[in-house]
Motif scaffolding. Structure first.
Motif, mmCIF file in Angstrom:
data_model
loop_
_atom_site.group_PDB
_atom_site.id
_atom_site.type_symbol
_atom_site.label_atom_id
_atom_site.label_comp_id
_atom_site.label_asym_id
_atom_site.label_seq_id
_atom_site.Cartn_x
_atom_site.Cartn_y
_atom_site.Cartn_z
ATOM 1 N N MET A 23 0.835 -1.127 0.028
ATOM 2 C CA MET A 23 0.167 -0.052 0.133
ATOM 3 C C MET A 23 0.854 1.244 -0.080
ATOM 4 O O MET A 23 0.628 2.351 -0.613
ATOM 5 C CB MET A 23 -0.967 -0.042 1.246
ATOM 6 C CG MET A 23 -2.019 -1.150 1.158
ATOM 7 S SD MET A 23 -3.070 -0.760 -0.401
ATOM 8 C CE MET A 23 -3.801 0.484 0.043
ATOM 9 N N ARG A 24 2.002 1.393 0.584
ATOM 10 C CA ARG A 24 2.929 2.613 0.722
ATOM 11 C C ARG A 24 3.393 2.656 -0.807
ATOM 12 O O ARG A 24 3.556 3.798 -1.260
ATOM 13 C CB ARG A 24 4.052 1.938 1.664
ATOM 14 C CG ARG A 24 5.023 3.462 1.903
ATOM 15 C CD ARG A 24 6.068 3.098 3.029
ATOM 16 N NE ARG A 24 6.815 2.004 2.514
ATOM 17 C CZ ARG A 24 7.996 1.918 1.525
ATOM 18 N NH1 ARG A 24 8.138 3.284 1.179
ATOM 19 N NH2 ARG A 24 8.563 1.304 1.300
ATOM 20 N N LEU A 25 3.841 1.364 -1.313
ATOM 21 C CA LEU A 25 4.424 1.688 -2.662
ATOM 22 C C LEU A 25 3.082 2.276 -3.508
ATOM 23 O O LEU A 25 3.756 3.210 -4.528
ATOM 24 C CB LEU A 25 5.207 0.592 -3.081
ATOM 25 C CG LEU A 25 5.528 0.498 -4.540
ATOM 26 C CD1 LEU A 25 6.716 1.229 -4.245
ATOM 27 C CD2 LEU A 25 6.123 -1.070 -4.638
ATOM 28 N N LEU A 26 2.097 1.732 -3.622
ATOM 29 C CA LEU A 26 1.059 2.224 -4.220
ATOM 30 C C LEU A 26 0.665 3.654 -4.139
ATOM 31 O O LEU A 26 0.698 4.393 -4.875
ATOM 32 C CB LEU A 26 -0.166 1.382 -3.996
ATOM 33 C CG LEU A 26 -1.503 1.770 -4.714
ATOM 34 C CD1 LEU A 26 -1.330 1.853 -6.376
ATOM 35 C CD2 LEU A 26 -2.683 1.042 -4.207
ATOM 36 N N ARG A 27 0.760 4.057 -2.847
ATOM 37 C CA ARG A 27 0.620 5.451 -2.807
ATOM 38 C C ARG A 27 1.635 6.534 -3.262
ATOM 39 O O ARG A 27 1.386 7.445 -3.841
ATOM 40 C CB ARG A 27 0.318 5.807 -1.051
ATOM 41 C CG ARG A 27 -0.874 5.217 -0.425
ATOM 42 C CD ARG A 27 -1.059 5.830 0.870
ATOM 43 N NE ARG A 27 0.042 5.435 1.854
ATOM 44 C CZ ARG A 27 -0.024 4.505 2.618
ATOM 45 N NH1 ARG A 27 -1.029 3.732 2.620
ATOM 46 N NH2 ARG A 27 1.050 3.978 3.345
ATOM 47 N N GLY A 81 15.582 2.596 -12.496
ATOM 48 C CA GLY A 81 16.553 2.096 -11.744
ATOM 49 C C GLY A 81 16.871 2.507 -10.285
ATOM 50 O O GLY A 81 17.115 1.765 -9.493
ATOM 51 N N ASN A 82 16.853 3.899 -10.018
ATOM 52 C CA ASN A 82 16.922 4.398 -8.899
ATOM 53 C C ASN A 82 15.659 3.946 -7.937
ATOM 54 O O ASN A 82 15.945 3.532 -6.759
ATOM 55 C CB ASN A 82 16.743 5.800 -9.031
ATOM 56 C CG ASN A 82 17.950 6.481 -9.694
ATOM 57 O OD1 ASN A 82 18.984 5.898 -9.685
ATOM 58 N ND2 ASN A 82 17.825 7.571 -10.134
ATOM 59 N N GLN A 83 14.380 3.804 -8.540
ATOM 60 C CA GLN A 83 13.303 3.183 -7.919
ATOM 61 C C GLN A 83 13.617 1.763 -7.337
ATOM 62 O O GLN A 83 13.141 1.211 -6.146
ATOM 63 C CB GLN A 83 12.237 3.043 -8.838
ATOM 64 C CG GLN A 83 11.522 4.700 -9.038
ATOM 65 C CD GLN A 83 10.528 4.482 -10.283
ATOM 66 O OE1 GLN A 83 9.640 3.819 -9.727
ATOM 67 N NE2 GLN A 83 10.395 5.654 -11.043
ATOM 68 N N LEU A 84 14.326 0.997 -8.230
ATOM 69 C CA LEU A 84 14.557 -0.501 -7.856
ATOM 70 C C LEU A 84 15.611 -0.566 -6.814
ATOM 71 O O LEU A 84 15.817 -1.863 -6.213
ATOM 72 C CB LEU A 84 14.942 -1.221 -9.157
ATOM 73 C CG LEU A 84 13.977 -1.559 -10.055
ATOM 74 C CD1 LEU A 84 14.246 -2.279 -11.274
ATOM 75 C CD2 LEU A 84 12.689 -2.265 -9.400
#
Length: 323
Positions: free
Chosen positions: A1-5, A145-148
């Motif tokens: 949920m945090r990632l979705l937000r 790439g930074n998000q991963l």
């Protein structure tokens, strides 16, 4: 949920996405304004002008000659001996004032087959652009790439973005369709036009189908962009599917080719079923060449295509290197 937000917040901050969201409301608003103008009440000045044109036509000898021949020999015009020859001849051969007043009053039932499909197609296009723009920005800027680095589980990242596109597209599409059809319903009430509950139910079903198609297009465009890693490639594929595929299918010699054309299936889902030309039917002649396509079969057509693209896209994102 945090990632979705986080993904929903990222979507709201994309300027291109914001502009497309504005277009999702602006384009139906323009269609609504066109419907408002084309169904406006006829003014007294227009009625007077139509009456003058009608009178000129009735006085024209070219109009009177067939009418007089009909009165003289009604049997030659298919009028039975017991019928009122004058009334039947007038109905068949003489214009009325309605012939010069081309505007029809507003009807939500008629709009479902006129302006409704136009709004559905345009909304589908806008949400597809939102889906590909949202994913394409991450690939073009290299931010994926930074998000991963912060969330290395790629499948979770893919689905978080997909849910953001789906939820955002559903919210925007639902609001746009609600404002459009609600605006037409309000306009009908202002003009004193009665809208039966059955028509309201049909409009709700029509809008729900339009929303389903538009959200599916957004998810499909997102999945293609995550697969090709390029917005232009996705737009090229979607362009080819919608414009080139019908041409290729028509010239391929495949039996029942029109059944597999995207626009035929889109219409079947939106309208709850449709008919299409199938020359491969036995004893094909005239209307017999028309074959029915149910909304369920058409929805299955799109669902299978979407599932295949999503599976391949997730697999590719999980296996390939991310720059």
């Amino acid at each position: 949920m945090r990632l979705l937000r986080v993904e929903l917040a990222r979507m709201r901050m994309r300027r291109a996405v914001v502009l497309l969201v504005v277009a999702c409301f602006a384009v139906p608003a323009l269609v609504w304004m066109s419907t408002y103008w084309n169904t406006r009440e006829v003014s007294q000045a227009e009625k007077d002008q139509a009456a003058v044109q009608l009178q000129r036509t009735l006085e024209d000898p070219q109009t009177q000659r067939p009418y007089e021949r009909c009165l003289a020999s009604p049997d030659k015009f298919g009028i039975a001996p017991g019928d009122d020859a004058r009334t039947r001849c007038e109905d068949m051969l003489l214009p009325t004032i309605d012939s010069y007043l081309s505007r029809s009053p507003l009807s939500l039932e008629d709009e479902m087959v006129s302006s409704g499909p136009t709004v559905a197609v345009l909304l589908t296009l806008m949400l597809a652009l939102i889906g590909t723009t949202f994913a394409g920005h991450d690939w073009n800027t290299g931010s994926l790439g930074n998000q991963l680095i912060f969330e290395p589980r790629r499948v979770r990242v893919w689905w978080a973005k997909a849910l953001a596109v789906t939820i955002g597209g559903a919210a925007v599409g639902a609001a746009s369709l609600l404002l459009y059809w609600g605006g037409l319903w309000l306009l009908a009430n202002v003009r004193g036009i009665d809208v039966p509950h059955s028509v309201v139910a049909d409009v709700t079903t029509h809008a729900s189908r339009a929303l389903l198609l538009a959200v599916g297009a957004a998810l499909l465009a997102y999945a293609l962009t995550m697969l090709f890693r390029n917005t232009v490639a996705t737009l090229g594929v979607l362009f080819g599917i919608n414009l080139l595929a019908p041409l290729l299918l028509s010239s391929s010699g495949i039996n029942n080719a029109e059944r597999w054309m995207p626009h035929v299936n889109f219409t079947a889902v939106l309208q709850g079923g449709t008919t299409y030309y199938n020359p491969d039917l036995s004893d094909c002649a005239g209307d017999i060449c028309q074959e029915s396509l149910s909304s369920t079969a058409a929805l299955t057509y799109f669902a299978v295509a979407l599932v295949v693209v999503v599976v391949v896209s997730v697999w590719s994102f999980r296996r390939r290197d991310v720059p």
